[in-house]
Each structure stands twice: as C-alpha cells, then as structure tokens.
Design a protein around this motif. Structure first.
Motif, PDB file in Angstrom:
ATOM      1  N   SER A   1     -15.259  -0.305 -21.288  1.00 11.24           N
ATOM      2  CA  SER A   1     -14.480  -1.533 -21.349  1.00 11.24           C
ATOM      3  C   SER A   1     -15.434  -2.719 -21.394  1.00 11.24           C
ATOM      4  O   SER A   1     -16.551  -2.631 -20.921  1.00 11.24           O
ATOM      5  N   PRO A   2     -14.966  -3.810 -21.974  1.00  8.15           N
ATOM      6  CA  PRO A   2     -15.891  -4.913 -22.193  1.00  8.15           C
ATOM      7  C   PRO A   2     -16.277  -5.574 -20.878  1.00  8.15           C
ATOM      8  O   PRO A   2     -15.420  -5.885 -20.066  1.00  8.15           O
ATOM      9  N   SER A   3     -17.541  -5.749 -20.663  1.00  7.87           N
ATOM     10  CA  SER A   3     -18.001  -6.483 -19.497  1.00  7.87           C
ATOM     11  C   SER A   3     -18.740  -7.694 -20.013  1.00  7.87           C
ATOM     12  O   SER A   3     -19.504  -7.587 -20.964  1.00  7.87           O
ATOM     13  N   PRO A   4     -18.482  -8.854 -19.406  1.00  5.34           N
ATOM     14  CA  PRO A   4     -19.061 -10.084 -19.959  1.00  5.34           C
ATOM     15  C   PRO A   4     -20.587 -10.050 -20.032  1.00  5.34           C
ATOM     16  O   PRO A   4     -21.173 -10.808 -20.778  1.00  5.34           O
ATOM     17  N   HIS A   5     -21.213  -9.165 -19.257  1.00  4.61           N
ATOM     18  CA  HIS A   5     -22.683  -9.215 -19.223  1.00  4.61           C
ATOM     19  C   HIS A   5     -23.338  -7.989 -19.796  1.00  4.61           C
ATOM     20  O   HIS A   5     -24.525  -7.805 -19.672  1.00  4.61           O
TER      21      HIS A   5
ATOM     22  N   ARG B   1      -2.956  -3.971 -15.233  1.00  2.00           N
ATOM     23  CA  ARG B   1      -4.248  -3.320 -15.197  1.00  2.00           C
ATOM     24  C   ARG B   1      -4.812  -3.253 -16.607  1.00  2.00           C
ATOM     25  O   ARG B   1      -4.468  -2.395 -17.412  1.00  2.00           O
TER      26      ARG B   1
ATOM     27  N   GLU C   1     -12.106  -5.803 -27.162  1.00  2.00           N
ATOM     28  CA  GLU C   1     -10.822  -5.348 -26.649  1.00  2.00           C
ATOM     29  C   GLU C   1     -10.044  -6.541 -26.126  1.00  2.00           C
ATOM     30  O   GLU C   1     -10.422  -7.141 -25.129  1.00  2.00           O
TER      31      GLU C   1
ATOM     32  N   ARG D   1       2.491   2.004  -3.400  1.00  2.00           N
ATOM     33  CA  ARG D   1       1.545   2.571  -4.358  1.00  2.00           C
ATOM     34  C   ARG D   1       1.948   2.344  -5.811  1.00  2.00           C
ATOM     35  O   ARG D   1       1.941   1.234  -6.290  1.00  2.00           O
TER      36      ARG D   1
ATOM     37  N   ASP E   1     -18.671   4.051 -16.552  1.00  2.00           N
ATOM     38  CA  ASP E   1     -18.175   2.949 -17.369  1.00  2.00           C
ATOM     39  C   ASP E   1     -17.242   3.471 -18.450  1.00  2.00           C
ATOM     40  O   ASP E   1     -17.599   4.373 -19.192  1.00  2.00           O
ATOM     41  N   ARG E   2     -16.021   2.883 -18.496  1.00  2.00           N
ATOM     42  CA  ARG E   2     -15.088   3.422 -19.480  1.00  2.00           C
ATOM     43  C   ARG E   2     -15.209   2.719 -20.827  1.00  2.00           C
ATOM     44  O   ARG E   2     -14.268   2.668 -21.585  1.00  2.00           O
TER      45      ARG E   2
ATOM     46  N   THR F   1       0.451   2.434   7.156  1.00  2.00           N
ATOM     47  CA  THR F   1       1.621   1.563   7.068  1.00  2.00           C
ATOM     48  C   THR F   1       2.417   1.585   8.369  1.00  2.00           C
ATOM     49  O   THR F   1       2.724   0.537   8.951  1.00  2.00           O
TER      50      THR F   1
ATOM     51  N   GLN G   1     -13.540  -1.870  -9.610  1.00  2.00           N
ATOM     52  CA  GLN G   1     -13.506  -1.303 -10.959  1.00  2.00           C
ATOM     53  C   GLN G   1     -14.712  -0.412 -11.234  1.00  2.00           C
ATOM     54  O   GLN G   1     -14.726   0.339 -12.199  1.00  2.00           O
TER      55      GLN G   1
ATOM     56  N   PRO H   1      -2.059   6.888   3.905  1.00  2.00           N
ATOM     57  CA  PRO H   1      -1.397   5.588   3.740  1.00  2.00           C
ATOM     58  C   PRO H   1      -0.150   5.439   4.596  1.00  2.00           C
ATOM     59  O   PRO H   1       0.127   4.365   5.120  1.00  2.00           O
TER      60      PRO H   1
ATOM     61  N   ALA I   1      -8.557  -4.248 -19.033  1.00  2.00           N
ATOM     62  CA  ALA I   1     -10.005  -4.265 -18.883  1.00  2.00           C
ATOM     63  C   ALA I   1     -10.434  -5.468 -18.052  1.00  2.00           C
ATOM     64  O   ALA I   1     -11.416  -5.431 -17.333  1.00  2.00           O
ATOM     65  N   TRP I   2      -9.664  -6.560 -18.174  1.00  2.00           N
ATOM     66  CA  TRP I   2     -10.052  -7.782 -17.454  1.00  2.00           C
ATOM     67  C   TRP I   2      -9.336  -7.908 -16.119  1.00  2.00           C
ATOM     68  O   TRP I   2      -9.732  -8.685 -15.273  1.00  2.00           O
TER      69      TRP I   2
ATOM     70  N   ARG J   1     -17.746  -0.979 -12.327  1.00  2.00           N
ATOM     71  CA  ARG J   1     -18.667  -1.160 -13.459  1.00  2.00           C
ATOM     72  C   ARG J   1     -20.068  -1.408 -12.936  1.00  2.00           C
ATOM     73  O   ARG J   1     -20.264  -1.860 -11.810  1.00  2.00           O
ATOM     74  N   ARG J   2     -21.037  -1.179 -13.794  1.00  2.00           N
ATOM     75  CA  ARG J   2     -22.417  -1.258 -13.339  1.00  2.00           C
ATOM     76  C   ARG J   2     -22.765  -2.667 -12.864  1.00  2.00           C
ATOM     77  O   ARG J   2     -23.340  -2.853 -11.797  1.00  2.00           O
ATOM     78  N   ALA J   3     -22.375  -3.679 -13.637  1.00  2.00           N
ATOM     79  CA  ALA J   3     -22.709  -5.054 -13.267  1.00  2.00           C
ATOM     80  C   ALA J   3     -22.061  -5.428 -11.937  1.00  2.00           C
ATOM     81  O   ALA J   3     -22.648  -6.148 -11.129  1.00  2.00           O
TER      82      ALA J   3
ATOM     83  N   LEU K   1       0.837  -1.202   0.000  1.00  2.58           N
ATOM     84  CA  LEU K   1       0.000   0.000   0.000  1.00  2.58           C
ATOM     85  C   LEU K   1       0.871   1.251   0.000  1.00  2.58           C
ATOM     86  O   LEU K   1       0.595   2.228  -0.715  1.00  2.58           O
ATOM     87  N   ALA K   2       1.961   1.198   0.787  1.00  3.30           N
ATOM     88  CA  ALA K   2       2.837   2.361   0.871  1.00  3.30           C
ATOM     89  C   ALA K   2       3.590   2.568  -0.437  1.00  3.30           C
ATOM     90  O   ALA K   2       3.867   3.696  -0.828  1.00  3.30           O
TER      91      ALA K   2
ATOM     92  N   PRO L   1     -18.844 -13.888 -11.453  1.00  3.97           N
ATOM     93  CA  PRO L   1     -18.359 -13.660 -12.818  1.00  3.97           C
ATOM     94  C   PRO L   1     -18.118 -12.196 -13.143  1.00  3.97           C
ATOM     95  O   PRO L   1     -17.387 -11.905 -14.081  1.00  3.97           O
ATOM     96  N   THR L   2     -18.688 -11.278 -12.375  1.00  2.00           N
ATOM     97  CA  THR L   2     -18.523  -9.869 -12.737  1.00  2.00           C
ATOM     98  C   THR L   2     -17.158  -9.332 -12.321  1.00  2.00           C
ATOM     99  O   THR L   2     -16.692  -8.353 -12.879  1.00  2.00           O
TER     100      THR L   2
END
Lengths: 493, 151
Positions: B143-147, A101, A440, A23, B140-141, B68, A152, B64, A103-104, A154-156, A20-21, A235-236
């Motif tokens: 990016s692909p989301s599986p759903h 880092r 992507e 970064r 949402d950027r 720490t 992340q 932080p 998308a997945w 995301r909506r899901a 964490l420190a 899965p999300t």
C-alpha cells in the motif's frame, strides 16, 4: 456538576470497551464510539457553561481529603480547553468512519475504541488536581497513541514508532523522577497544596523543579531541542490519527506546562522559556519550508506554533497567559482540520507529495476552500481565529517590551504563510498529474469525510466569531491561574 | 511446542494451576486491608493462563468479553454513588457476622476489584491471542506510504 465531570472521563471509556466488544459489527461499533465521544463532548460544553457562571467545581474522588486522595478540579482553564479537545476527537472519529479501512485510513476496529481510551486520558489530564494522576493520564494517552501510530505495521511507521516510544518513555521516566523530587521537597503532589509549598522552597530547589518539569512537559510539547521525534512520527500514521495527535498531544504538554508553571509561580524561568519559544517558532517554520510533503509541512508547523503558546506562557503576565490559552483553543481545531484536509488530498490524489499532485483547486473547489480557511487562520491573517490569537500573544509581548521575541513571532508568521503558499501552489494550482502511475486512490465515504471536515472548519469559524468572549474567558482563566489563592481555597476548603 | 519435549512441564502446570488460582482468589479478597488486590490477583491468574497456553492446556478464550465486562463493572461501581449524591468512587462497607467464618467485612470495593481482575486477565488473554495469530507478521501490503520513495 460532579456528574458532568465524571461523564467526560467515564463515557469515552465505556464506549471504548463497547466498541471493542462489537468488533466487526460495524454499525454497533460506530454508534457506540460516536455516542460515547459525543456525550463526553456535550458534557464538557455544559461544564464550560456551568463553570464560567458558577466558578471552579471540585470532585473529591471517594470523598477523601485532598491531602490523601485524588481530586478532579474543573476550573475555568480546564473547562475552556476540554470542550475544544473533546469536540475535535468526535469530529475525527466521524471522519475515520467515513474513511473506513483504506490504505490511508486507520483500522476502525482499533481506532474507535482507542480514541475512546485516549479521550478518557485527555479529560483526566485536564481535570486532575494532582501531578501523579496527571502522570497516569499521560500514560493512558501514550499507550493508546503507541498502538494508533503503529497498528498498520508499515516499515516507516515501526521505525518512527521506535523513536516516538523511546522519546516518550524517557519523558515519562523524567516525569516520575520529578514527582519524586517534588514529593521529597514538599511532601505532596497535590497541585493546590503545591501552590502553597513550592514558593516556600529555597530558590535553587524551586527553579530546579521548574526547569525539570519544563524539560518533561517540553518533550511532550515538542519544544526546540526536543522536537526531533515529532516530524518523523506524525506523518507516517494514518491521517485521522495524525489529525488527533497534531491537534491534541503536544497541546496536552503545553496545557500541563501552563497549569504547573503559573500555579507554582515560576516567573524566574520566563526568560529561558522566551528564548526556547523564539527558537522553536523560527526553526519549526524554517523546517516546514524545506519539506515537500503536505503532512510533513503541517507537522513542522505544529512545532512552530507551540513556540507561540510557550511565548505567551514565558511572558508570565496576565495578558501573556491569556494569549497562550486563547492560542491553545484556536490552534487545536485549526491544526486538526488541516490534517483532515491533508487526508482528503491523499484520498483524492493518492499521494501527499507536492511534486506529484496539482490542479485540485479546479477539480475539487470545496476541498480547496476547506484548506484555505484554516491555512490562512494558522498563518494569522484576519479575520480568522489565528489572527486574534496571535494578536493577543504578540500584543502581550509588546506590553512586556520583549522586542526580540515579538520580531521572531512575526517572522515565523510570515514563514508559515510562505509554506502554506507552497502547499497551495503544489496541490491546488497547476495541472493535474497523470493518474496512471499506479497510485492507489481510496474513495471511502467522501460525503461523511467532507461533512466532518466541514463541521470542523465551521468550528474554527465559530471560534473566530466568539473570539472576544473567548478572550475574556481566557483572561479570567489566566487571572485564576496567576493568583492561585482561589484555586487553593476551592480545592482545600 | 514445549509439550512435546516435556510432559513433566505439562503435568506440573496442570497440577499447579488450581493452587495458583486459589492464591489469586486469596489476593483478590486480601486486597481490601492487606497487600493484594484486584490487580495483583489478575496478574497471578494471568500467569496461570500464560503457563497453560505455553503448556498447550485448555484456557479461557474470551479476552475482549472479559475486558468489556470488567470495565463496565468498574465504571458502574465508580459512578453508582453519583446516583444518590455521594462523590465519585465512594464506597459502602458492609460487615456481616457469619456463623463459621466470623465477622466478614466487605463492601462495594469488592466488585470493583473483581472488575479490575477481569480486565487484567482479559488483557493477558487478548495479548496471547494477538501473539499467536500471524496477522502481526504480515509484511507491507504494497500500500502506498508517503515516504516509501524517500526512505
């Protein structure tokens, strides 16, 4: 040995804060997390060697007597499961570093340190000798999992995260209530003392407590009526995170259940557990068949497989419990590997959907091999570890003459194989889809990712190779759990 | 910002914060034998930090680092007894007869509590920093989301 026990809990915590420190200083951060997780895994392996030869080791935190203070108990059961769990987290962190880092991939700035915190929680959950510390360890794991699941944004993820958080908060609240019940009935939450005091309670109170904790741990473990949060949430999340969750989180629930319900002798709940186990297996396997996304199929398999472990526990025989423990040891790495391969597929294809991918067996034979081995193992085909584990559980079922559950287990195994074939046909066979529909693909460092996955596959093969030794250890662990005198005397004397 | 509307609030927070810090420090030391302790102290100090943030006053910014440092201190105190063969988290108690203050009883629990306080305050600061950045609000950027397609 006390130092080893302390190391499994403290080093991941230290590496987490150092990470964490650090970064954005990538190299320092990765080094800190990898060294910390690696040290913890090595310490737990040494602990297994020491415990299997020298017997249970107990650490009294602060030197307090178990009636007053906290104890950490490294018995054979804990020592057997802990190295598997910690090695998994180490491998996944390696994979996450390779994935970077994307998308997945998870944000490494958060994933590394939070995996460290989660590791500390996992070690604590397995080593603790009292129920309240178990609660604290669960919370430690959950708090980091909330962030890992949703970071992340995301909506899901947020939507699935809501039900995940709500479900787990409910389970935690029920856990606290249960602790209050136990404390009111027996005056202690120390497991060693409970092995003595719970059997003295009246039948109704005893079974009430057992059933209550079956619901609590069952929610964490995602058994039949309480599993709906899992296939939605897992899965999300980013692949690496799903891999850890799939390999570990539900299994911690089963671990706690095996420990609590055998130590306190809840044999009378066995028939209920067997019914739940049977339904869990079949529903999970059927659910998997209906999905069309790699990670969703694999998520439903988690549920189905939990049924097997619950079946081993529900038989309440030495062979049954040993089978459940062996299944736990086999299942954690296999499930993690499958999700890691799922991550490789997504990285390569840009999707985990079966309809939109194909032809990977020709283009990426290595990934196909890495998928085939754990998939066959999960379905329970010889000579892989899944066969040994399933055989142990099912033969225990035949021994106990519980034919319906054996039939359910075999049917669920066949269904599992069927849905694995579905992934194989969808992703690895057929022709490659056109790559021109704007998907992507994220290369990341493929070599590190493949190395991590390969390492994990090698780990599962090692488990199949040493299945005999592991089964003997599981038998000894289950004997210890079922005759709690040795546990009690180790902790209290 | 609340400051623009209410200078009273700002002045109130400004004059109250030294007192609150004293309460926090008192709780830190009292925790050894009385109600209080590192966590309670951290919460009070964290409340000071929060109020000062809302009032637009100066406040510590190194969340932080505090987390720490605090964790390292806590782990060091927890693991140190292992070095000379005592159980994990064992503590040493020291009693000193000081001229004016009388008998002071303290021990290795004190650095442990200080570490806990640092963690709590650090977390509060990190939380405030997290809330004040806009990163959490990024949509949402793409990016692909599986759903994406199914939901």
């Amino acid at each position: 040995m006390s130092t080893l026990i302390a190391a499994t809990i403290l080093t991941p915590l230290v590496s987490a804060v150092l990470g964490l420190a650090a970064r954005t200083r990538t190299r320092a951060r990765d080094a800190a997390t990898l060294v910390g997780l690696g040290t913890a895994a090595a310490a737990s392996l040494m602990l297994l060697v020491r415990v299997s030869t020298e017997g249970t080791h107990v650490v009294r935190v602060g030197g307090w007597h178990p009636e007053l203070g906290i104890v950490l108990v490294a018995d054979l059961f804990a020592a057997l499961v802990l190295p598997v769990a910690l090695t998994i987290i180490f491998v996944v962190e390696l994979f996450a570093i390779g994935q970077r880092r994307t998308a997945w991939g998870a944000n490494p700035e958060l994933a590394g340190p939070l995996l460290g915190v989660m590791t500390a929680g996992v070690s604590l959950a397995m080593l603790t000798g009292d129920l309240f510390t178990l609660f604290v360890a669960f919370e430690l794991i959950l708090v980091s999992s909330y962030v890992l699941l949703t970071h992340q944004g995301r909506r899901a993820q947020i939507r699935a995260g809501m039900s995940y958080v709500a479900m787990n908060l409910l389970a935690s609240t029920l856990f606290l209530f249960g602790l209050a019940f136990i404390y009111a009935a027996t005056g202690t939450v120390n497991l060693a003392l409970l092995t003595e005091r719970i059997p003295e309670l009246s039948e109704g109170v005893r079974l009430g407590i057992g059933a209550w904790f079956f619901v609590v741990f069952g929610t964490k473990a995602a058994v039949f009526p309480l599993f709906s949060w899992l296939p939605d949430a897992y899965p999300t999340a980013p692949t690496t995170i799903t891999a850890v969750f799939a390999g570990l989180l539900t299994k911690i629930g089963i671990y706690a259940m095996i420990r609590f319900h055998t130590l306190t002798g809840m044999d009378r709940l066995g028939s209920v557990m067997l019914i739940v186990a049977g339904v869990t297996m079949v529903v999970g396997a059927l659910g998997a068949l209906a999905q069309s996304d790699v990670k969703r199929i694999l998520s439903f398999h988690i549920i189905s497989q939990i049924g097997y472990m619950l079946m081993g526990l529900g038989l309440f025989s030495a062979a049954g419990t040993a089978g459940a423990i062996l299944f736990l040891v086999h299942h954690m790495p296999v499930k993690t590997v499958l999700f890691l391969v799922g991550g490789l597929i997504e990285n390569d294809q840009g999707t985990g959907s079966l309809d939109r991918s194909g032809g990977m067996a020709a283009r990426r034979p290595l990934i196909a091999a890495l998928f085939a081995i754990p998939a066959l193992s999960l379905a329970g085909l010889p000579p892989f570890s899944g066969f040994v584990a399933k055989f142990a559980v099912i033969s225990a079922g035949i021994e106990a003459a519980s034919i319906p559950i054996v039939v359910a287990a075999l049917a669920a195994g066949a269904l599992t194989l069927l849905s694995m074939a579905k992934i194989w046909i969808g992703v690895f066979w057929g022709s490659s889809p056109d790559a021109s529909d704007g998907r992507e693909t994220a290369p990341g460092n493929r070599r590190t990712m493949l190395a991590a996955t390969g390492l994990a596959v090698a780990g599962t093969l090692t488990i199949s190779l040493f299945a005999g030794t592991l089964f003997d250890l599981s038998l000894r662990a289950s004997d210890d759990l079922r005759a709690p005198d040795s546990y009690r005397s180790a902790v209290l004397s | 910002m609340i400051v623009a509307r209410s200078p009273v609030f700002q002045l109130g927070v400004q004059s109250a914060s030294p007192l609150a810090v004293i309460v926090g420090v008192y709780l830190l030391f009292a925790g050894h034998n009385n109600p209080g302790g590192g966590f309670a102290a951290g919460l009070v100090l964290g409340a000071v930090v929060t109020l000062r943030t809302v009032a637009g006053l100066q406040r510590p910014v190194y969340g932080p680092t505090l987390i720490t440092g605090g964790t390292l201190l806590v782990v060091a105190v927890a693991a140190a007894p292992l070095l000379w063969g005592d159980p994990l988290l064992d503590q040493k108690v020291v009693s000193v007869d000081a001229p004016v203050l009388g008998t002071i009883k303290t021990g290795s629990a004190l650095p442990f509590d200080i570490g806990v306080t640092a963690i709590v305050v650090g977390l509060v600061i990190a939380l405030l920093d997290g809330l004040s950045t806009s990163e959490a609000l990024v949509p949402d950027r793409g990016s692909p989301s599986p759903h994406r397609s199914s939901s």
